[in-house]
Design a protein around this motif. Structure first.
Motif, short mmCIF file in Angstrom:
data_model
loop_
_atom_site.label_atom_id
_atom_site.label_comp_id
_atom_site.label_asym_id
_atom_site.label_seq_id
_atom_site.Cartn_x
_atom_site.Cartn_y
_atom_site.Cartn_z
N ALA A 161 -25.23 26.69 -23.01
CA ALA A 161 -25.35 28.04 -22.45
C ALA A 161 -25.25 29.11 -23.52
O ALA A 161 -25.77 30.21 -23.35
CB ALA A 161 -24.27 28.26 -21.39
N LYS A 162 -24.59 28.78 -24.64
CA LYS A 162 -24.45 29.75 -25.73
C LYS A 162 -25.37 29.47 -26.91
O LYS A 162 -25.48 30.31 -27.81
CB LYS A 162 -22.99 29.79 -26.20
CG LYS A 162 -22.04 30.37 -25.15
CD LYS A 162 -20.66 30.64 -25.71
CE LYS A 162 -20.63 31.74 -26.74
NZ LYS A 162 -20.92 33.08 -26.18
N HIS A 163 -26.02 28.32 -26.91
CA HIS A 163 -26.92 27.95 -28.02
C HIS A 163 -28.15 27.25 -27.48
O HIS A 163 -28.53 26.18 -27.96
CB HIS A 163 -26.19 27.03 -29.02
CG HIS A 163 -24.96 27.63 -29.61
ND1 HIS A 163 -24.97 28.48 -30.70
CD2 HIS A 163 -23.65 27.49 -29.27
CE1 HIS A 163 -23.74 28.85 -31.01
NE2 HIS A 163 -22.92 28.26 -30.15
N ALA A 189 -30.17 37.05 -28.11
CA ALA A 189 -31.19 36.17 -28.68
C ALA A 189 -31.10 36.22 -30.20
O ALA A 189 -31.05 37.30 -30.79
CB ALA A 189 -32.57 36.60 -28.22
N SER A 190 -31.08 35.04 -30.83
CA SER A 190 -31.01 34.95 -32.29
C SER A 190 -32.26 34.28 -32.82
O SER A 190 -32.69 33.23 -32.30
CB SER A 190 -29.79 34.15 -32.73
OG SER A 190 -28.59 34.76 -32.28
N VAL A 228 -35.58 30.15 -31.72
CA VAL A 228 -34.76 31.16 -31.05
C VAL A 228 -33.65 30.46 -30.29
O VAL A 228 -33.87 29.44 -29.63
CB VAL A 228 -35.60 32.01 -30.07
CG1 VAL A 228 -34.70 32.76 -29.09
CG2 VAL A 228 -36.45 33.00 -30.83
N GLU A 229 -32.44 30.98 -30.45
CA GLU A 229 -31.30 30.51 -29.66
C GLU A 229 -30.88 31.61 -28.70
O GLU A 229 -30.72 32.76 -29.10
CB GLU A 229 -30.12 30.13 -30.55
CG GLU A 229 -30.21 28.74 -31.12
CD GLU A 229 -28.90 28.29 -31.76
OE1 GLU A 229 -28.85 27.14 -32.23
OE2 GLU A 229 -27.94 29.08 -31.80
N LEU A 230 -30.69 31.24 -27.43
CA LEU A 230 -30.23 32.19 -26.42
C LEU A 230 -28.77 31.94 -26.09
O LEU A 230 -28.35 30.79 -25.88
CB LEU A 230 -31.07 32.06 -25.15
CG LEU A 230 -32.56 32.39 -25.24
CD1 LEU A 230 -33.19 32.30 -23.86
CD2 LEU A 230 -32.78 33.76 -25.85
N ASP A 231 -28.02 33.01 -26.06
CA ASP A 231 -26.63 32.97 -25.60
C ASP A 231 -26.59 33.75 -24.29
O ASP A 231 -26.69 34.98 -24.27
CB ASP A 231 -25.71 33.62 -26.65
CG ASP A 231 -24.25 33.61 -26.24
OD1 ASP A 231 -23.95 33.21 -25.09
OD2 ASP A 231 -23.41 34.02 -27.06
#
Length: 315
Positions: A258-260, A141-142, A187-190
């Motif tokens: 799926a990565k962003h 998580a970013s 938040v970006e989830l990968d």
């Protein structure tokens, strides 16, 4: 618990265990046991403990400090001390009795305060997907500053989807960096942090001949939770049927999502859900031993300070 403290606690009778991440807990797994052993140690040392008191003023004089407080019966009391340690907590967890007095008191003493914010807490999203509530997934998580897309922090671990947004230890750890200065957080989830985007696109396309059917539901078997996969599929705008006919560009789009996977409109859950308080007395106000600058014998520690540790007792 710091490694250097374990011997001291062991001498009080506390037996500990260490988990796989290095966190140290009482073997009984009861925090109340630590408190009971500390109270027993105070009694053995002849330390007087007074509870239910409200501190009203603290003044400095040549011999030390004078504290005016009100006891549990509403009677004024005056205490004199050579040294005073202020460990009054923060704003988090008002249901347990805190009222934020600690940081207000630090300001009364002339200390510079950084803005307060709920910390180590879950995040509410603008458009939560309630169908995902209760699902957990490993990933990265970013935390982004939505204004310029800058990555403020990144955490890897288990993400928990809720009916209001996102939770889990890695999400809570991100909120250490979600100060009031961040105006448009995202938040970006990968969900596939160990696979590069192009490789993930190729992996998706290569799965097609192995599928038992031709639908999006068939595609995620053995790969992701079905509901989670369906949400990714919808976010990518792909058709639910005829998976075998998807183009390379469509697989690339799914891999990118799926990565962003982005979540905007974030709001930290309030003080009741926050584990600790972010912000507080600026560290520049203190000496390395936590003594308040210019006031020998006056110390500030704990959540009153503008310093937050990670989840798991590091505060």
């Amino acid at each position: 618990m710091c490694i250097r403290d374990r011997g001291w606690f062991r001498a009080l009778g506390l037996y500990t265990r260490t988990d796989e991440t290095g966190r140290v807990y009482p073997y009984s797994n009861q925090a109340a046991d630590v408190l009971a052993l500390l109270e027993h140690h105070l009694a053995r040392c002849g330390v007087e403990v007074r509870t239910g008191c409200t501190v009203q003023t603290l003044s400095q004089n040549r011999s030390g400090y004078t504290i005016l407080c009100e006891d549990a019966e509403g009677q004024d009391q005056t205490l004199r001390a050579d040294a005073v340690i202020c460990a009054m907590g923060g704003n988090a967890g008002p249901q347990f009795g805190t009222d934020g007095f600690g940081t207000r008191f630090a300001a009364q003493c002339g200390g510079k305060l950084e803005p307060l914010y709920p910390c180590l807490t879950a995040l509410q999203t603008a458009k939560p997907n309630r169908s995902l509530a209760g699902i957990r997934a490993k990933g990265c998580a970013s935390l982004l500053d939505g204004a310029d897309g800058r990555v403020l922090a990144r955490e890897t671990g288990e993400v928990q989807f809720t009916d209001y947004g996102l939770s889990g230890i890695c999400i809570m750890d991100l909120t250490r960096h979600l100060t009031p200065a961040v105006k448009s957080p995202a938040v970006e989830l990968d969900l596939f942090p160990d696979i590069a985007e192009d490789a993930l696109s190729a992996l998706f396309a290569a799965r097609v001949p192995l599928l038992p059917g031709d639908t999006a539901a068939d595609f995620w078997l053995g790969l992701l939770n079905a509901k989670l996969g369906r949400a990714l599929w919808q976010a990518a705008g792909l058709p639910d049927a005829d998976v075998h006919r998807l183009s390379a560009a469509q697989w690339q789009k799914l891999a990118h999502i799926a990565k962003h996977w982005r979540f905007d409109g974030l709001t930290p859950c309030g003080w009741k859900q926050a584990q600790v308080t972010g912000g507080g007395l600026a560290l520049t106000e203190l000496e390395p031993d936590f003594q308040f600058k210019g006031c020998p014998g006056l110390y500030f520690v704990g959540e009153m300070l503008d310093c937050v540790g990670r989840c798991g007792g590091f505060n």
